[in-house]
Design a protein around this motif. Sequence first.
Motif, PDB file in Angstrom:
ATOM      1  N   UNK A   1      12.929  38.348  35.340  1.00 47.60           N
ATOM      2  CA  UNK A   1      12.149  37.106  35.275  1.00 47.60           C
ATOM      3  C   UNK A   1      10.903  37.201  36.139  1.00 47.60           C
ATOM      4  N   UNK A   2      11.055  37.733  37.374  1.00 47.34           N
ATOM      5  CA  UNK A   2       9.891  37.860  38.256  1.00 47.34           C
ATOM      6  C   UNK A   2       8.901  38.889  37.727  1.00 47.34           C
ATOM      7  N   UNK A   3       9.410  39.948  37.120  1.00 43.29           N
ATOM      8  CA  UNK A   3       8.515  40.967  36.567  1.00 43.29           C
ATOM      9  C   UNK A   3       7.632  40.388  35.475  1.00 43.29           C
ATOM     10  N   UNK A   4       8.222  39.543  34.627  1.00 45.27           N
ATOM     11  CA  UNK A   4       7.458  38.914  33.544  1.00 45.27           C
ATOM     12  C   UNK A   4       6.718  37.662  33.991  1.00 45.27           C
TER      13      UNK A   4
ATOM     14  N   UNK B   1      12.068  30.493  34.546  1.00 44.15           N
ATOM     15  CA  UNK B   1      13.508  30.425  34.324  1.00 44.15           C
ATOM     16  C   UNK B   1      14.126  31.800  34.552  1.00 44.15           C
ATOM     17  N   UNK B   2      15.440  31.808  34.700  1.00 43.29           N
ATOM     18  CA  UNK B   2      16.160  33.062  34.904  1.00 43.29           C
ATOM     19  C   UNK B   2      16.361  33.757  33.552  1.00 43.29           C
TER      20      UNK B   2
ATOM     21  N   UNK C   1      11.187  34.959  26.651  1.00 44.88           N
ATOM     22  CA  UNK C   1      10.727  33.625  27.082  1.00 44.88           C
ATOM     23  C   UNK C   1       9.209  33.624  27.302  1.00 44.88           C
ATOM     24  N   UNK C   2       8.473  34.254  26.380  1.00 45.48           N
ATOM     25  CA  UNK C   2       7.025  34.314  26.537  1.00 45.48           C
ATOM     26  C   UNK C   2       6.368  32.951  26.390  1.00 45.48           C
TER      27      UNK C   2
ATOM     28  N   UNK D   1       1.124  31.517  14.533  1.00 45.00           N
ATOM     29  CA  UNK D   1       2.193  30.912  15.311  1.00 45.00           C
ATOM     30  C   UNK D   1       3.558  31.383  14.823  1.00 45.00           C
ATOM     31  N   UNK D   2       3.732  31.343  13.494  1.00 46.46           N
ATOM     32  CA  UNK D   2       5.008  31.786  12.929  1.00 46.46           C
ATOM     33  C   UNK D   2       5.239  33.274  13.163  1.00 46.46           C
ATOM     34  N   UNK D   3       4.190  34.083  13.002  1.00 41.43           N
ATOM     35  CA  UNK D   3       4.336  35.526  13.152  1.00 41.43           C
ATOM     36  C   UNK D   3       4.652  35.906  14.592  1.00 41.43           C
ATOM     37  N   UNK D   4       3.914  35.332  15.537  1.00 43.78           N
ATOM     38  CA  UNK D   4       4.131  35.680  16.946  1.00 43.78           C
ATOM     39  C   UNK D   4       5.492  35.208  17.421  1.00 43.78           C
ATOM     40  N   UNK D   5       5.885  34.019  17.001  1.00 41.30           N
ATOM     41  CA  UNK D   5       7.138  33.457  17.509  1.00 41.30           C
ATOM     42  C   UNK D   5       8.366  33.915  16.738  1.00 41.30           C
ATOM     43  N   UNK D   6       8.182  34.468  15.534  1.00 41.36           N
ATOM     44  CA  UNK D   6       9.349  34.802  14.719  1.00 41.36           C
ATOM     45  C   UNK D   6       9.396  36.246  14.234  1.00 41.36           C
ATOM     46  N   UNK D   7       8.288  36.981  14.286  1.00 40.88           N
ATOM     47  CA  UNK D   7       8.294  38.315  13.695  1.00 40.88           C
ATOM     48  C   UNK D   7       7.841  39.416  14.638  1.00 40.88           C
ATOM     49  N   UNK D   8       6.881  39.131  15.506  1.00 40.76           N
ATOM     50  CA  UNK D   8       6.343  40.198  16.356  1.00 40.76           C
ATOM     51  C   UNK D   8       7.413  40.687  17.329  1.00 40.76           C
ATOM     52  N   UNK D   9       7.621  41.989  17.349  1.00 39.12           N
ATOM     53  CA  UNK D   9       8.512  42.603  18.333  1.00 39.12           C
ATOM     54  C   UNK D   9       9.976  42.285  18.129  1.00 39.12           C
ATOM     55  N   UNK D  10      10.435  42.234  16.915  1.00 44.32           N
ATOM     56  CA  UNK D  10      11.879  42.049  16.707  1.00 44.32           C
ATOM     57  C   UNK D  10      12.615  43.207  17.368  1.00 44.32           C
TER      58      UNK D  10
END
Length: 838
Positions: free
Chosen positions: A540-543, A547-548, A569-570, A752-761
């Motif tokens: 969490x601190x690294x990012x 939140x934990x 948790x971006x 919004x949809x791509x970043x929150x749902x597809x990028x980096x699966x």
Amino acid sequence: MGLHRNLWRSWKLEASARMFQAWLGVLLLGLSIAQPAPSPVPCPSGSSPMGLNHAQYQDTPKLDTDLGFMSGVVQSFLHTVQPNPFPKDLVLKAVQHPNTLSDQETIKEFLVYEVGFLVCAAIGILYIVLMPLVGFIMACCRCCGNCGGRMYQQQTSSLHCHRRGLYCCTLITTLILLAGNICMFRSNESLKVSVDHITVEINNTLDNLHTYLISLPKEVDHVLNESYKTVDEVSNSLNAIGPLLGKEIQKALEGPLNAALQSVRVVAQVANSTNVLLGQLNLSLSAVVSRVAVVQANVSAVKDRLNRTLSNPDCAGCTEAQPDLQRLNLDTSLTTPNLGELQSAVDKVNKADLNSKVKEGETFFQNIPQRVTNDTKDAVKSVKKQLEDIKSQISKVTSDIPVSTLSNLAEELGQAMKYVGQYRPETERAERIRWSVFLALCCLVLLVVVCNLMGLLLGPVGLRPKDDPMERSGTSDCGGSFFMIGAGLSFLFSWLFMLLVLVLFLLGGNVYTLVCQPWHNGKLLQLVDTPGLIPGFNLAETLGLQSNLTLTEVYKDCEQDMPLWSTLHLYELINLNDLLNVSKYTEQIQQNFEGNAINLPTITLLTPETRSQLSSFSSMAKDIDISVVTQQINNMSRININTTADKLDSLATWQPNLTIQAELRTEAADLRGIQNDIDTTIIPQLVNLNSTIQALHAIATQVNGTVENVLRKVGTAQDFLNTNTSLIIKNESRRFVDCQMGYFITYADWANMTITQQVGRCGPVARAVDTAEVIVCSYMVESLNAFWFSLGWCMLFFIPSIIFSIKLAKYYRKMDQGDVFENHIAMNHIPRAQVKPY
């Protein structure tokens, strides 16, 4: 008369053609006025952003059922040996405080946890110590003639029963050893197959991770590139604002304006046609009048001569012909309507040059796109500057995603893959050595089993129970010797095998209980998540999260192939909704367009003077009356003086005076010549005159209502242009801006949809962890545990095998000393039945 009918038919056809042309012009005028206004075209849709092209990954390993054929038995044994739960506190204490490893309390806790393994290790050590010691003592005793070293066997009544019992026990023990030995061979081969798979699976796993780390920045760049495409698309639309927005304004004005211009164009054509018809009427009328005058003069000359001839006293019966002479008059009067006022009205309309008005309207309509381009230069320049601001805002979204460190990880994985390839030959060579050693162990155990089986086979084959022990066959003696060889080999190698079992048991058993089992149930990740276990490591601190965030949560999300946005948790780092909120730019862009108003020049379709001239033209055309002239033309068409000529010829035949006869015949011929001149010259001119008059009348009867309708349409169009042009420009400008903003809204929703749902699966990361578990635990540990378990199984059953085989060997070997079995039981004679002879 036939000629007259043909001329009359041609006159009717030409008149019908001219009336059809007149009606066609009126019909086109009506259709041009009745055209409906086109419906508004919806906002064109821009090109949709392209979806992400997810990387292709290697297949993950699937556990072969043959590799884990003994996993259930081995795991049950290990759970019995180590029933304690995972010692999380003890491990934490050992890792966080290494000095406590020498503490008595810590050592005591560790021994209590490992008590099951310690007991098994003590049994193994006892086996290792006692087995060679017992073997040495037994060897010494047998050399001294004790412990079965004396080749003497007492013959008792239970001898055969003992032999059969020992034979069965030895057979069962040997079969159990054979089963364990088969498991040794299979586990050794499974371990070899596992090691062969490991290199490939490690490469595939590292390749999948490498692919994932490389594809993640590409996916982020794809989102950024799509934003640039959207900005460029809107910028191109702004560069072409004249054709785009101007076209929409044209569509809004096209309906009433085109209808009005088309009606004016048709009215100009009608006025021109009327002028042409008036000119043709004047020419036709002049030609008919001049030709009729000539005919009239010829008829008067013939009439004068005929009057003198009939007045001659020598003319027989001429008195009765005088009335016919009086009727020889041609009705050639043509009274045309007064067309001067109509001609004057038509001249005024043509002088107004309605076609130039149409051209002016068309020029106004065609110049709308260029006018839009000129009037929106400043607004377009300002909006383009705002587009650059939008592009920089979208760039912040991708720049704030922490993917910069992925390149270093990808390089390290690439180096690891190279190392795997470099050390693969050494790994394969070491595996061949290991496989050869384990195969030798399996073969030594198999040798003991073979010795027992040979003894079990040869011993009964060569044995005769009633033979003296000193006289047993060589086959039986050989079977007993095989039993002794098997027992000797067992004493010789079993303690070494047990030593290997002990080492592998402590290693593989503890790896299973301390690594594989907690790894499988997630307790190992929970241990790694313990704060302070790894100094300086806090996800969490690294990012930079508030939140934990634990590795356990990350792993669970990756198991479900969740994107990095929710996994890491971006959303705590990036306010995506604010960065992709395009609405905050919309109002300012609309204000820029509204501040640079598009001003179209004022256009007057018809001036009041022109409208007055059209009204005058309509009223003049309405007053035309052609009934009188039509009747006169019909009367002239019915002239026929041939009947008079026929009467003159008939009268000439009764004349005794040849001179009078000749005069009458000459005058009859002159009358026929005049009639022929009428039929060939005047009648066609009358036909042409009549068709012109009919065509003029057809247009004139429709001009009144048509002009009124045109004036109404032009007035409606003029009012529409005067009152709605500015509103149309404003609405279409707002609609154009909304269309361009719609592209951004579409992109923002997609991004919004791509970043929150597809990028980096992160499914490949979870699969890599699962693959590591399969490689370490399923492939390596389970196969290794199966081998030591099978070997320990055989070592355990070596003990009853040694006992039963040594005791059974004495029943088959040839004895040095004999023994006689005496049966002291008294036997009474039983008399046989005697058959009496008859």
